[in-house]
Write an enzyme that holds these catalytic residues in place. Sequence first.
Site, PDB file in Angstrom:
ATOM      1  N   ASP A  53      42.441  33.520  35.711  1.00 22.09           N
ATOM      2  CA  ASP A  53      42.422  34.983  35.713  1.00 22.09           C
ATOM      3  C   ASP A  53      41.213  35.486  36.490  1.00 22.09           C
ATOM      4  OD1 ASP A  53      42.923  37.669  34.933  1.00 22.09           O
ATOM      5  OD2 ASP A  53      41.639  37.436  33.164  1.00 22.09           O
ATOM      6  N   HIS A  78      49.465  37.061  30.359  1.00 23.95           N
ATOM      7  CA  HIS A  78      48.102  37.142  29.818  1.00 23.95           C
ATOM      8  C   HIS A  78      47.551  38.552  29.634  1.00 23.95           C
ATOM      9  CE1 HIS A  78      46.563  37.528  33.985  1.00 23.95           C
ATOM     10  NE2 HIS A  78      45.545  38.097  33.414  1.00 23.95           N
ATOM     11  N   GLU A  98      46.945  43.267  25.854  1.00 23.01           N
ATOM     12  CA  GLU A  98      45.962  44.319  26.061  1.00 23.01           C
ATOM     13  C   GLU A  98      46.547  45.563  26.726  1.00 23.01           C
ATOM     14  OE1 GLU A  98      42.290  43.079  27.835  1.00 23.01           O
ATOM     15  OE2 GLU A  98      41.386  44.723  26.678  1.00 23.01           O
ATOM     16  N   ASP A  99      47.404  45.376  27.702  1.00 24.88           N
ATOM     17  CA  ASP A  99      47.791  46.519  28.545  1.00 24.88           C
ATOM     18  C   ASP A  99      49.221  47.007  28.372  1.00 24.88           C
ATOM     19  OD1 ASP A  99      45.288  46.283  29.603  1.00 24.88           O
ATOM     20  OD2 ASP A  99      45.916  45.106  31.336  1.00 24.88           O
ATOM     21  N   HIS A 105      49.296  40.313  39.878  1.00 23.05           N
ATOM     22  CA  HIS A 105      48.122  39.636  39.300  1.00 23.05           C
ATOM     23  C   HIS A 105      48.530  38.490  38.357  1.00 23.05           C
ATOM     24  CE1 HIS A 105      44.381  38.803  37.302  1.00 23.05           C
ATOM     25  NE2 HIS A 105      44.813  39.340  36.171  1.00 23.05           N
ATOM     26  N   ASP A 144      23.352  17.050  55.895  1.00 22.88           N
ATOM     27  CA  ASP A 144      24.702  16.865  55.381  1.00 22.88           C
ATOM     28  C   ASP A 144      25.459  18.133  55.036  1.00 22.88           C
ATOM     29  OD1 ASP A 144      23.438  17.371  52.947  1.00 22.88           O
ATOM     30  OD2 ASP A 144      23.519  15.302  52.270  1.00 22.88           O
TER      31      ASP A 144
HETATM   32 MN    MN Z   1      44.009  39.452  34.080  1.00 29.15          MN
END
Ligand code: MN
Length: 720
Positions: free
Chosen positions: A141, A75, A79-80, A51, A261
């Site tokens: 992201d 990124h 957080e993780d 990712h 169009d």
């Molecule tokens: Mn992400």
Amino acid sequence: MDMKTKADFIIERVQKQNPSANVEKIRSAYECAAAAHEGQKRKNGDPYIIHPLSVAEIIVEMGLDTDSICAGLLHDCIEDTSFGYDEIAQKFGTTVADLVDGVTRLGQIRYSKEQEQMEDLRKMLIAMAKDIRVILIKLADRLHNMRTIQFMSEAKQRSKSLETMEIYAPIAHRLGMQRIKWELEDLSLKHLDPIGYQEIVDGLARQSSEHEKFLERIKQTISKKLNESGIHNTISARVKHIYSIYRKMYSQNKNMSEIYDICAVRVIVESVADCYNVLGYVHDLYKPIPGRFKDYISTPKPNGYRSLHTTVIGRAGIPFEVQIRTEEMHKMAEYGVAAHWKYKEGVTNKGDEDTYAWIRQLLEAQQDTEAEDFIKAIKVDLFSDEVFVFTPKGDVVNLPAGATPIDFAYGIHSAVGNRMTGCKINGRIAPIDYNLQNGDIVEIITSKETHGPKRDWLKMIKTSEARNKIKQWFKKECREENIVRGKEDLERELKANLLYSHFMEKEEIQQNVLRKFNYNSLEELYASLGYGGITITKVLNKVRDEVIRARKAESAKQPLTGDKNPKSDSGVIVEGIGNCLVKFARCCTPIPGDDIVGYITRGYGVSVHRRDCVNFKNSSEEDQDRWIDVRWDESNIEAKERFSTALQISTTDRVGVMSDVLMILSNNRINVRDFNGKTLSEGFAIINAVVDVTGIPQLEMLISKLRSVKGVINVTRQSN
Ligand code: MN
């Protein structure tokens, strides 16, 4: 391709694109991210690092700088993983760490469904970002998450798609990043209206060889002409993206063959002068459709987009759009503000003002009022005159910079301010004169009794709203005076608005108004008006609504002339009345195939109930003449139309039963509007779901499938 190869591939591309990029730093960021996410998996089972790598790849495609690429790779670390802000700052510098931190903070914003909040939310995202690159990384992201959204639950697919359609795609648009905007829109549409989306995909597939031949011929004709005239050119031809066709189909109520169009041709040339020359040649070759020529070179679009557009008619009478622009305009059109970074690498920034100077120029040149708010939002960051904070529910509140929790409390309601005893900022107790910061979650602590504000609060506030409400509180002590003043004010305004006799003489209207605002007597309402507990406008609006409602109810009671060929937009025919406002009752959620009956509401058209609905069966004597016959309009219910209905599923409290039920719904492409479960005592649970179905046959099929889920005891339609 394995991860290492993919990383090499990205780095190679960076090098080619920008020789001055710091590839060592990028490689090192990749290695740190790979180590930090080691062992983590994505929903589809892939290693997690795929990712951030893919996000970095999109960022490279946008042409952003080394720091942005590193931040893209890292990124999700804060957080993780255990690789936090300090570690990133130490290894890659505070710019990268701040970018990652910014992206993380954006990810924590909760999404509120209120429509009017969208613009505020978009502004807030921008304002919070501090550095526009944070937004660009966040867009990358989101783009990769949308590309891989099929692995999420259907409910999640829907909410993410909605958020993308309403927040992220418009932001991409405002920043001029057409390429990303289109992809985000198409991916969202695919999950928001799978059937509508597929209809267009299929339609395009059917016509694709036709389109190709058509476009190829045009390309050749134009390029031959331009080559003869010595104009260097690159011509590309394409079919427009799905969401733009979708929007045209639905806003103009046309089917695909009626959309002009669908095909577009783009001519890229070397100079502005050539753009206008090409336009001349194109108009020589094909007949232009009047009114369709747009010169976005002399007048760029608010987001900086520049190009010439014209729609002309091809040989077979098929119209197509031609866009003519220079290479530079093209890059700007595709990548918007991101395009500016292509030239910035290696230049050290002297400070924020420099970094943003060009964005400001770009935005200030925009003269579109729609863009005005957005410019203001960017300025929030540049000039800091506003602050955006959240309620605990995730609603955005916009306050002037320097505002305090007291402003926030009075901004919500004077009762909240008057009962305020303290506050929590981001979950922690904070002083009530704290200076609110962008993104703060503000919770006001209140006491049960109204004890009112303190005099010195007047020195702690920024908004005139809070000031007025506090002053009013101090006035409120004198109730008698307030009643007199409130009565005078209301009577004067009622008379001025020709509502006086309605309000004073019609008991029902007066009672409804008092009930709406929770007053027990007229006197209470006056007193409240007197000290400013409620505004006159609010009361007047309510009175007006009530008067209109009463009028409508009256006219609905009058006999109506029958229409021999009743038509319906809603799929329901109301006997004796032609096309009238029809809505489906929430108590019994009827769907085609149900035996139904209509109820003439007081002012809101006809509400359709199931004949076995308790509200019909138990309806009072005086309501009898409001019930009327209605029936499904078989001819007007198209297979694609969907109706919401509520189901109650009783189950044993087995782990995984919820997800099994959701799986059945999603496998059957059933749109789920609401889904929640609660555990009862003794090992049982109840799931309430609101689903969209085409009618009874589909519902019966669905119910029988749900009954076969392990642990499901019964499935019934909900009815109170
Ligand atoms: Mn992400």
